[in-house]
Design an enzyme around this catalytic site. Structure first.
Site, mmCIF file in Angstrom:
data_model
loop_
_atom_site.group_PDB
_atom_site.id
_atom_site.type_symbol
_atom_site.label_atom_id
_atom_site.label_comp_id
_atom_site.label_asym_id
_atom_site.label_seq_id
_atom_site.Cartn_x
_atom_site.Cartn_y
_atom_site.Cartn_z
ATOM 1 N N GLY A 167 -1.107 7.326 0.358
ATOM 2 C CA GLY A 167 -0.877 7.452 -1.084
ATOM 3 C C GLY A 167 0.480 6.860 -1.434
ATOM 4 O O GLY A 167 1.272 6.510 -0.544
ATOM 5 N N ASP A 211 -5.856 -2.608 6.682
ATOM 6 C CA ASP A 211 -5.405 -1.716 5.609
ATOM 7 C C ASP A 211 -6.493 -1.582 4.540
ATOM 8 O O ASP A 211 -7.168 -0.558 4.469
ATOM 9 C CB ASP A 211 -4.097 -2.233 4.987
ATOM 10 C CG ASP A 211 -3.307 -1.133 4.296
ATOM 11 O OD1 ASP A 211 -3.709 0.038 4.400
ATOM 12 O OD2 ASP A 211 -2.285 -1.443 3.649
ATOM 13 N N ASP A 212 -6.629 -2.611 3.704
ATOM 14 C CA ASP A 212 -7.593 -2.589 2.591
ATOM 15 C C ASP A 212 -8.226 -3.969 2.487
ATOM 16 O O ASP A 212 -7.783 -4.806 1.686
ATOM 17 C CB ASP A 212 -6.858 -2.256 1.281
ATOM 18 C CG ASP A 212 -6.156 -0.903 1.333
ATOM 19 O OD1 ASP A 212 -6.863 0.119 1.363
ATOM 20 O OD2 ASP A 212 -4.917 -0.869 1.377
ATOM 21 N N GLU A 252 7.159 2.513 4.122
ATOM 22 C CA GLU A 252 6.603 1.516 3.188
ATOM 23 C C GLU A 252 7.593 1.209 2.075
ATOM 24 O O GLU A 252 7.472 0.211 1.373
ATOM 25 C CB GLU A 252 5.321 2.039 2.550
ATOM 26 C CG GLU A 252 4.128 2.030 3.452
ATOM 27 C CD GLU A 252 2.908 2.524 2.710
ATOM 28 O OE1 GLU A 252 2.839 3.741 2.446
ATOM 29 O OE2 GLU A 252 2.040 1.702 2.390
ATOM 30 N N ASP A 284 -3.402 12.740 0.376
ATOM 31 C CA ASP A 284 -2.745 11.895 -0.625
ATOM 32 C C ASP A 284 -1.397 12.519 -0.962
ATOM 33 O O ASP A 284 -1.308 13.740 -1.138
ATOM 34 C CB ASP A 284 -3.640 11.808 -1.879
ATOM 35 C CG ASP A 284 -3.112 10.822 -2.911
ATOM 36 O OD1 ASP A 284 -1.907 10.865 -3.243
ATOM 37 O OD2 ASP A 284 -3.915 10.004 -3.389
HETATM 38 P P1 5GP Z 1 -9.621 6.262 -0.001
HETATM 39 O O1 5GP Z 1 -8.773 7.266 0.671
HETATM 40 O O2 5GP Z 1 -9.886 6.599 -1.454
HETATM 41 O O3 5GP Z 1 -10.882 5.949 0.743
HETATM 42 O O4 5GP Z 1 -8.817 4.876 0.036
HETATM 43 C C1 5GP Z 1 -7.869 4.507 -0.944
HETATM 44 C C2 5GP Z 1 -6.610 5.348 -0.832
HETATM 45 O O5 5GP Z 1 -5.954 5.073 0.408
HETATM 46 C C3 5GP Z 1 -5.553 5.031 -1.893
HETATM 47 O O6 5GP Z 1 -5.776 5.759 -3.073
HETATM 48 C C4 5GP Z 1 -4.266 5.462 -1.198
HETATM 49 O O7 5GP Z 1 -4.094 6.856 -1.286
HETATM 50 C C5 5GP Z 1 -4.546 5.106 0.244
HETATM 51 N N1 5GP Z 1 -4.014 3.762 0.546
HETATM 52 C C6 5GP Z 1 -4.688 2.601 0.624
HETATM 53 N N2 5GP Z 1 -3.855 1.584 0.943
HETATM 54 C C7 5GP Z 1 -2.641 2.122 1.092
HETATM 55 C C8 5GP Z 1 -1.370 1.578 1.457
HETATM 56 O O8 5GP Z 1 -1.172 0.383 1.690
HETATM 57 N N3 5GP Z 1 -0.337 2.472 1.514
HETATM 58 C C9 5GP Z 1 -0.501 3.801 1.267
HETATM 59 N N4 5GP Z 1 0.571 4.601 1.361
HETATM 60 N N5 5GP Z 1 -1.681 4.334 0.938
HETATM 61 C C10 5GP Z 1 -2.743 3.503 0.848
#
Ligand code: 5GP
Length: 363
Positions: free
Chosen positions: A198, A303-304, A228, A168
């Site tokens: 992050g 992505d998400d 980004e 992160d």
């Molecule tokens: P995790 O790592 O907690 O499983 O997934 C969520 C994390 O992934 C977020 O807190 C962020 O650090 C990262 N993340 C998710 N989507 C994005 C994005 O579109 N851009 C960036 N830079 N980071 C993301």
């Protein structure tokens, strides 16, 4: 849309906590609300809101992390995310997540990753292969071999999963290094690389560089969230590092494109995410078109999928309808991603067979 669901697909850019089901997020939030840890009525509308700027997305992630960061929730989310991808015929998934520490819950970065592995083991609706073949002698009677599937009449779905540990951008050099050390220790459980993600408005490239260099020296793959936001110097530095892949590339200038193309670095394209976060003005203006026409290596990703209410099939559908691509072109695009995965040649060969066999069903 139907063929986008039925064709085999490869997902290389999926954040674990961003891929959480809406139902699960609300369920976990409600449970914390009942315990008095959060005020559920205050968070419900934040969770259900659909359009968010990039900075609002990171505020949502802070909330998601309050709700999801305990061992059993991480295990549950991992299991569900893998099942969801497998149900839409994702045959290879690289899942990324940021290992988190939470002393009050007895959580270390290591125990966080162990909870993720527990989630992979808990999947029952599909066969999950996450242990690299180099660690596990190839067993021809394994249910993960196509041949044995035929012999045993086994028609269960299978999915390969590999893990990337994310750094992160809020983390220090030491914390980033701890994540890389953990990735190295966890290699035999299918951890293949490191991601830098992050909030892109936070932190400096120089902070993560030592850990990323170390990861590379030790043979881990590296993918970076790159471009980004508009930050020409950082984009230059990232491209100079020559990562094995990058994600997004929304705010590239001419010189960045030239460099990217001359180095042939594959790009993880996340259409819905880029539109929702207003990182590209309109879908027609998305850099997918230029990269696709230039035959630059690229892969469509979610992505998400939870946060942006999408799926990989939906991303293929959007690309096909927006850019006028047919079923055959989309199939080739999907198959081509085999070249950019961070798994070994045995997995690549297995995936090629899966795609070749699916190609026979193309109209
Ligand atoms: P995790 O790592 O907690 O499983 O997934 C969520 C994390 O992934 C977020 O807190 C962020 O650090 C990262 N993340 C998710 N989507 C994005 C994005 O579109 N851009 C960036 N830079 N980071 C993301």
């Amino acid at each position: 849309m139907e063929w986008c669901v039925s064709m085999p697909k490869i997902e290389l850019h999926a954040h674990l906590n961003g891929s959480i089901r809406d139902f699960t997020l609300l369920d976990l939030a409600r449970a914390l609300g009942d315990k008095g840890v959060i005020d559920f009525s205050q968070v419900e509308h934040v969770i259900l809101k659909n359009d968010r700027s990039l900075s609002e997305v990171f505020k949502l992630f802070d909330l998601i992390h309050i709700v999801t960061t305990d061992h059993s929730s991480i295990t549950r989310i991992t299991k569900e995310v893998v099942e969801d991808f497998a149900s839409e015929n994702v045959v290879y998934l690289e899942l990324r997540t940021t290992p988190k520490k939470n002393d009050s819950l007895g959580m270390s970065k290591r125990s966080y990753v162990e909870a993720v592995l527990e989630g992979l083991r808990a999947v029952s609706s599909v066969d999950v292969a996450f242990i690299p073949y180099s660690e596990e002698p190839i067993n021809l009677s394994s249910p993960l071999s196509d041949e044995s599937d035929k012999c045993n009449g086994n028609t269960r779905k299978k999915i390969f999963v590999r893990l990337l540990l994310s750094i992160d951008r809020r983390e220090t050099t030491e914390a980033a290094m701890e994540t890389v050390m953990l990735a190295l220790e966890m290699r035999h459980f299918g951890v293949v690389g490191i991601d830098l993600s992050g909030n892109p408005a936070v932190g400096e490239w120089i902070t993560y560089l030592p850990a990323l260099k170390f990861a590379r020296d030790q043979g881990l793959y590296v993918t970076l969230h790159c471009g980004e936001v508009s930050n020409s110097k950082e984009i230059h530095n990232m491209l100079d590092f020559l990562p094995e892949r990058i994600g997004h590339a929304c705010f590239f200038e001419e010189e960045h494109w030239r460099r990217l193309k001359s180095c042939n670095i594959p790009v993880e394209i996340c259409l819905t995410s880029n539109i929702r976060t207003l990182s590209v003005p309109t879908i027609d203006a998305h850099h997918f078109v230029d990269l696709y026409n230039a035959k630059h290596p690229l892969v469509l990703c979610t992505d998400d999928s939870g946060v942006f209410s999408t799926s990989l099939s939906n991303e293929y559908n959007i690309a096909a309808s927006t850019f006028g691509l047919g079923q055959k072109e989309m199939f080739e695009l999907s198959k081509n991603a085999i070249k950019f995965i961070f798994a070994d040649n045995v997995v690549k060969e297995d995936l090629r067979k899966t795609f070749d066999s699916a190609a026979k069903n193309l109209d």
